[in-house]
Design a protein around this motif. Structure first.
Motif, PDB file in Angstrom:
ATOM      1  N   PHE A 156       6.422  -4.131 -12.250  1.00 13.03           N
ATOM      2  CA  PHE A 156       5.259  -3.372 -12.286  1.00 13.03           C
ATOM      3  C   PHE A 156       4.496  -2.591 -13.885  1.00 13.03           C
ATOM      4  CE2 PHE A 156       1.859   0.009 -10.824  1.00 13.03           C
ATOM      5  CZ  PHE A 156       1.081  -0.511 -10.866  1.00 13.03           C
ATOM      6  N   ILE A 157       3.756  -3.819 -14.482  1.00  6.18           N
ATOM      7  CA  ILE A 157       3.424  -3.638 -16.034  1.00  6.18           C
ATOM      8  C   ILE A 157       2.395  -2.542 -16.060  1.00  6.18           C
ATOM      9  CG2 ILE A 157       3.183  -3.857 -18.474  1.00  6.18           C
ATOM     10  CD1 ILE A 157       5.896  -4.000 -17.324  1.00  6.18           C
ATOM     11  N   GLU A 158       1.578  -1.389 -16.171  1.00 10.51           N
ATOM     12  CA  GLU A 158       0.838  -1.512 -15.671  1.00 10.51           C
ATOM     13  C   GLU A 158      -0.261  -0.900 -16.958  1.00 10.51           C
ATOM     14  OE1 GLU A 158      -1.781   2.943 -14.540  1.00 10.51           O
ATOM     15  OE2 GLU A 158      -0.073   3.031 -15.082  1.00 10.51           O
ATOM     16  N   GLY A 159      -1.705  -1.182 -16.860  1.00 13.47           N
ATOM     17  CA  GLY A 159      -2.548  -1.695 -17.802  1.00 13.47           C
ATOM     18  C   GLY A 159      -3.508  -0.134 -18.221  1.00 13.47           C
ATOM     19  N   GLU A 160      -3.574   0.711 -17.923  1.00 15.32           N
ATOM     20  CA  GLU A 160      -4.219   1.790 -18.176  1.00 15.32           C
ATOM     21  C   GLU A 160      -3.557   3.189 -18.101  1.00 15.32           C
ATOM     22  OE1 GLU A 160      -7.751   1.647 -15.146  1.00 15.32           O
ATOM     23  OE2 GLU A 160      -6.515   1.646 -13.250  1.00 15.32           O
ATOM     24  N   GLU A 161      -2.490   3.147 -18.162  1.00 13.80           N
ATOM     25  CA  GLU A 161      -1.992   4.837 -18.337  1.00 13.80           C
ATOM     26  C   GLU A 161      -2.556   5.202 -19.134  1.00 13.80           C
ATOM     27  OE1 GLU A 161       0.639   7.204 -18.820  1.00 13.80           O
ATOM     28  OE2 GLU A 161       0.388   6.026 -20.775  1.00 13.80           O
ATOM     29  N   GLU A 162      -2.888   4.851 -20.120  1.00 16.53           N
ATOM     30  CA  GLU A 162      -3.368   5.928 -21.628  1.00 16.53           C
ATOM     31  C   GLU A 162      -4.852   6.870 -20.829  1.00 16.53           C
ATOM     32  OE1 GLU A 162      -1.156   7.187 -23.322  1.00 16.53           O
ATOM     33  OE2 GLU A 162       0.527   5.236 -24.010  1.00 16.53           O
ATOM     34  N   HIS A 163      -5.052   6.041 -19.648  1.00 11.68           N
ATOM     35  CA  HIS A 163      -6.363   6.329 -19.814  1.00 11.68           C
ATOM     36  C   HIS A 163      -6.452   6.401 -18.214  1.00 11.68           C
ATOM     37  CE1 HIS A 163     -10.529   6.210 -19.770  1.00 11.68           C
ATOM     38  NE2 HIS A 163     -11.008   7.029 -20.453  1.00 11.68           N
ATOM     39  N   GLY A 164      -5.524   7.597 -17.883  1.00 14.49           N
ATOM     40  CA  GLY A 164      -4.859   7.801 -16.447  1.00 14.49           C
ATOM     41  C   GLY A 164      -5.227   7.564 -15.188  1.00 14.49           C
ATOM     42  N   SER A 165      -4.681   6.217 -15.068  1.00 11.22           N
ATOM     43  CA  SER A 165      -4.357   5.647 -14.165  1.00 11.22           C
ATOM     44  C   SER A 165      -5.280   5.817 -13.215  1.00 11.22           C
ATOM     45  CB  SER A 165      -2.978   6.225 -13.895  1.00 11.22           C
ATOM     46  OG  SER A 165      -1.607   5.799 -15.489  1.00 11.22           O
ATOM     47  N   HIS A 166      -6.444   4.954 -13.316  1.00 10.83           N
ATOM     48  CA  HIS A 166      -7.187   5.538 -11.947  1.00 10.83           C
ATOM     49  C   HIS A 166      -7.054   4.176 -10.882  1.00 10.83           C
ATOM     50  CE1 HIS A 166      -9.153   8.295 -14.309  1.00 10.83           C
ATOM     51  NE2 HIS A 166      -9.231   7.663 -15.448  1.00 10.83           N
ATOM     52  N   SER A 167      -6.545   3.818 -11.460  1.00  6.31           N
ATOM     53  CA  SER A 167      -6.505   2.381 -10.253  1.00  6.31           C
ATOM     54  C   SER A 167      -4.903   2.435  -9.820  1.00  6.31           C
ATOM     55  CB  SER A 167      -6.896   0.579 -10.643  1.00  6.31           C
ATOM     56  OG  SER A 167      -5.781   0.200 -11.917  1.00  6.31           O
ATOM     57  N   PHE A 168      -4.059   3.011  -9.869  1.00  3.82           N
ATOM     58  CA  PHE A 168      -3.134   3.102 -10.124  1.00  3.82           C
ATOM     59  C   PHE A 168      -2.510   3.059  -8.196  1.00  3.82           C
ATOM     60  CE2 PHE A 168       1.591   4.592  -9.519  1.00  3.82           C
ATOM     61  CZ  PHE A 168       2.531   4.090 -10.281  1.00  3.82           C
ATOM     62  N   VAL A 169      -3.006   3.739  -7.985  1.00  2.00           N
ATOM     63  CA  VAL A 169      -3.248   4.720  -6.161  1.00  2.00           C
ATOM     64  C   VAL A 169      -3.691   3.194  -5.144  1.00  2.00           C
ATOM     65  CG1 VAL A 169      -3.874   6.205  -3.947  1.00  2.00           C
ATOM     66  CG2 VAL A 169      -3.315   6.940  -6.608  1.00  2.00           C
ATOM     67  N   ASN A 170      -4.397   2.706  -5.574  1.00  2.00           N
ATOM     68  CA  ASN A 170      -4.685   1.478  -4.700  1.00  2.00           C
ATOM     69  C   ASN A 170      -4.183   0.295  -5.472  1.00  2.00           C
ATOM     70  OD1 ASN A 170      -6.848   2.754  -3.552  1.00  2.00           O
ATOM     71  ND2 ASN A 170      -8.359   2.661  -5.412  1.00  2.00           N
ATOM     72  N   PHE A 171      -3.867   0.289  -6.570  1.00  3.33           N
ATOM     73  CA  PHE A 171      -2.668  -0.373  -6.799  1.00  3.33           C
ATOM     74  C   PHE A 171      -1.595  -0.370  -6.086  1.00  3.33           C
ATOM     75  CE2 PHE A 171      -0.019  -3.452  -8.768  1.00  3.33           C
ATOM     76  CZ  PHE A 171      -0.283  -4.262  -9.493  1.00  3.33           C
ATOM     77  N   VAL A 172      -1.066   0.534  -5.968  1.00  8.42           N
ATOM     78  CA  VAL A 172       0.597   0.278  -5.190  1.00  8.42           C
ATOM     79  C   VAL A 172       0.060  -0.466  -3.951  1.00  8.42           C
ATOM     80  CG1 VAL A 172       2.012   2.993  -4.838  1.00  8.42           C
ATOM     81  CG2 VAL A 172       1.286   1.842  -6.814  1.00  8.42           C
ATOM     82  N   GLU A 173      -1.487   0.645  -3.348  1.00 13.07           N
ATOM     83  CA  GLU A 173      -1.432   0.908  -1.972  1.00 13.07           C
ATOM     84  C   GLU A 173      -1.540  -0.420  -1.151  1.00 13.07           C
ATOM     85  OE1 GLU A 173      -1.185   2.572   0.578  1.00 13.07           O
ATOM     86  OE2 GLU A 173      -1.428   4.973  -0.263  1.00 13.07           O
ATOM     87  N   ASP A 174      -2.086  -1.447  -2.317  1.00 11.47           N
ATOM     88  CA  ASP A 174      -2.408  -2.835  -2.040  1.00 11.47           C
ATOM     89  C   ASP A 174      -1.519  -3.361  -2.830  1.00 11.47           C
ATOM     90  OD1 ASP A 174      -5.186  -1.995  -1.690  1.00 11.47           O
ATOM     91  OD2 ASP A 174      -5.538  -2.339  -3.741  1.00 11.47           O
ATOM     92  N   ASN A 175      -0.386  -3.148  -3.157  1.00  9.12           N
ATOM     93  CA  ASN A 175       1.174  -4.588  -2.984  1.00  9.12           C
ATOM     94  C   ASN A 175       2.196  -3.357  -2.521  1.00  9.12           C
ATOM     95  OD1 ASN A 175      -0.264  -6.509  -5.145  1.00  9.12           O
ATOM     96  ND2 ASN A 175      -1.261  -4.540  -5.583  1.00  9.12           N
ATOM     97  N   ARG A 176       1.690  -2.729  -1.843  1.00 11.03           N
ATOM     98  CA  ARG A 176       2.902  -1.896  -1.227  1.00 11.03           C
ATOM     99  C   ARG A 176       4.079  -2.655  -0.956  1.00 11.03           C
ATOM    100  NH1 ARG A 176       3.436   3.178   2.148  1.00 11.03           N
ATOM    101  NH2 ARG A 176       1.343   3.386   1.646  1.00 11.03           N
ATOM    102  N   ASP A 177       4.338  -3.649  -0.003  1.00 11.00           N
ATOM    103  CA  ASP A 177       4.894  -4.590   0.042  1.00 11.00           C
ATOM    104  C   ASP A 177       6.244  -5.037  -0.973  1.00 11.00           C
ATOM    105  OD1 ASP A 177       5.133  -4.296   2.981  1.00 11.00           O
ATOM    106  OD2 ASP A 177       4.121  -5.851   3.455  1.00 11.00           O
TER     107      ASP A 177
END
Length: 468
Positions: free
Chosen positions: A169-190
């Protein structure tokens, strides 16, 4: 030491040879990523973040080990419906024959470069000087991305057909708050589910000594607007009787610290734990103190950095000197960044700070809090098998035992990983060293540290590939 330990297995020696042989390609690929100005802040072109995500996806596809590699986006939490975060990369291969699954995390977005004049080299032109590679993102965290890629390449070359499960999992917005992180993890939990999660976004004790990050402070940031007047007034006519907002702001901010510079806010807690030796002389050198400037706080230096709260004013909105006139300023806004000690939630710490500011507002000044962000601290459970395996891999790759260290900075999304994957063991590693200057001009990566970080991860994955 850059090879596996003499007592290592034949596959470990093959992994070490593959890491050494693949290092030039890894450095070249890292340079190509650095050239992409993937700043995730709103004022910068998001097309570069998308370009960076596509480049990372191609690198992962090129390893040949994944069943699927996708570029995906998720909705931002707390933003208007439909607003998506920056693209992230998700790769997955299934485990075989009862082998564990490892999730590897890093981020491909970077901080803004700041003033180009403050750089010795061009921020997005990777430049090798001595044993360091300079450029924005060269260390934070595109080197983390490439450490994962290079370790997987070496493992595939040395071990052939893999049985280890892998998710990346290579995130694209960690330096600006990871605003979609929670939803990304929930959307792709499996797809993200794993027995072990390795977060490659931290540092090492020094360029010759690895460290395993076992504690992270939490974070809370917000804007504080202080208002005293309905409009600006002539400072000569009314100064000395009418309270201007800058006076109120300065007096209010001064209540946040005691005479030693320690935080003086009731309700904020500290964490008690043993710390390694690190004296104030090392602090002054590493943090670039000017001559004669004294350190702040009390306790050991590591305890101040890892286990105590801190409060910093990171920005002020008020008339600039160029636009200064002889008027009483009616309002001023400051950005406050607080680091929260392990053991206290970010929400609890924020409420304590808000209560302090409200109670200490001078002259009846009006306070407004906005743009609030936060994330909880994290303590690693060091009793699990993954910690022992990782520390042994570090020892074999570096030739010296790792230090268990805390970090003064924050990685707030780790608390989300703990919540979504409560059974997974979580490790925080990294490729930085005290001279990296992450987030600052002249950010750089020590290439020896880079090689040893790759070898550490490759050895760990190779050994997990044999683990039931």
């Amino acid at each position: 030491m850059t090879d596996a330990a003499p007592s290592a297995s034949p596959i470990d020696h093959s992994v070490a040879e593959a890491v050494a042989g693949g290092l030039p390609a890894a450095i070249a690929d890292l340079g190509a990523l650095v050239r992409i100005p993937s700043v995730s802040w709103p004022a910068f072109d998001p097309a570069f973040v998308a370009q960076s995500a596509d480049a990372v996806a191609e690198l992962l596809r090129g390893t040949g080990v994944f069943d699927a590699v996708d570029v995906k986006r998720a909705q931002k939490a707390g933003f208007p419906d439909g607003e998506l975060g920056h693209p992230a990369v998700l790769a997955r291969r299934a485990a075989k024959n009862g082998r564990p699954t490892v999730l590897l995390y890093a981020h491909h977005d970077v901080q803004p470069p700041g003033n180009d004049a403050d750089w010795q080299t061009k921020p997005f032109e990777p430049t090798v000087q001595g044993d360091r590679l300079y450029g924005r993102g060269a260390a934070d965290d595109k080197a983390g991305v490439m450490a994962h890629v290079a370790a997987i390449r070496a493992l595939a070359e040395a071990a052939g057909d893999l049985e280890l499960g892998l998710a990346v999992f290579i995130e694209g917005e960690e330096e600006h708050g990871s605003h979609s992180f929670v939803n990304f993890v929930e959307d792709n939990r499996d797809a993200l589910a794993a027995d072990l999660i390795v977060v490659a976004d931290s540092d090492n004790w020094d360029a010759e000594t690895p460290s395993l990050t076992v504690a992270l402070r939490g974070a809370c940031a917000f804007n504080l607007t202080v208002s005293t007047l309905e409009h600006a007034s002539h400072s000569g006519m009314w100064g000395g009787a009418a309270p201007d907002a800058m006076l109120a702001t300065v007096k209010l901010l001064s209540t946040l610290w005691d005479e030693n510079g320690s935080v003086a806010v009731a309700g904020l807690t500290s964490h008690e734990a043993a710390t390694p030796e690190f004296d104030e002389a090392e602090l002054k050198a590493s943090a670039a103190f000017k001559p004669g400037v004294a350190a702040i706080g009390t306790g050991t230096v590591p305890s101040r950095l890892w286990f105590q709260p801190s409060i910093t004013v990171t920005g002020i909105d008020a008339p600039s000197i160029a636009n200064a006139s002889n008027t009483l300023v009616p309002q001023a806004t400051v950005r406050i960044s607080m680091r929260v000690a392990p053991g206290q939630s970010s929400d609890e710490a924020r409420e304590a700070l808000f209560a302090h500011l409200t109670a200490n507002a001078p002259f009846g000044a009006h306070l407004e809090f906005s743009d609030i962000e936060g994330g909880d601290p994290f303590l690693v459970d060091t009793s699990g098998w993954a910690v022992a395996e990782t520390k042994q891999a570090m020892t074999d790759a570096w030739g010296t035992e790792p230090v268990e260290a805390g970090i003064g900075g924050s990685i707030p999304f780790i608390a989300d990983l703990v919540r979504v994957f409560p059974e997974a063991q979580i490790l925080v590693t990294g490729v930085e060293d005290p001279d990296t200057r992450a987030h600052s001009p002249n950010e750089s990566l020590h290439l020896g540290v880079f090689k040893r970080a790759i070898l550490t991860e490759a050895l760990l994955l190779a050994r997990l590939n044999r683990r039931s």
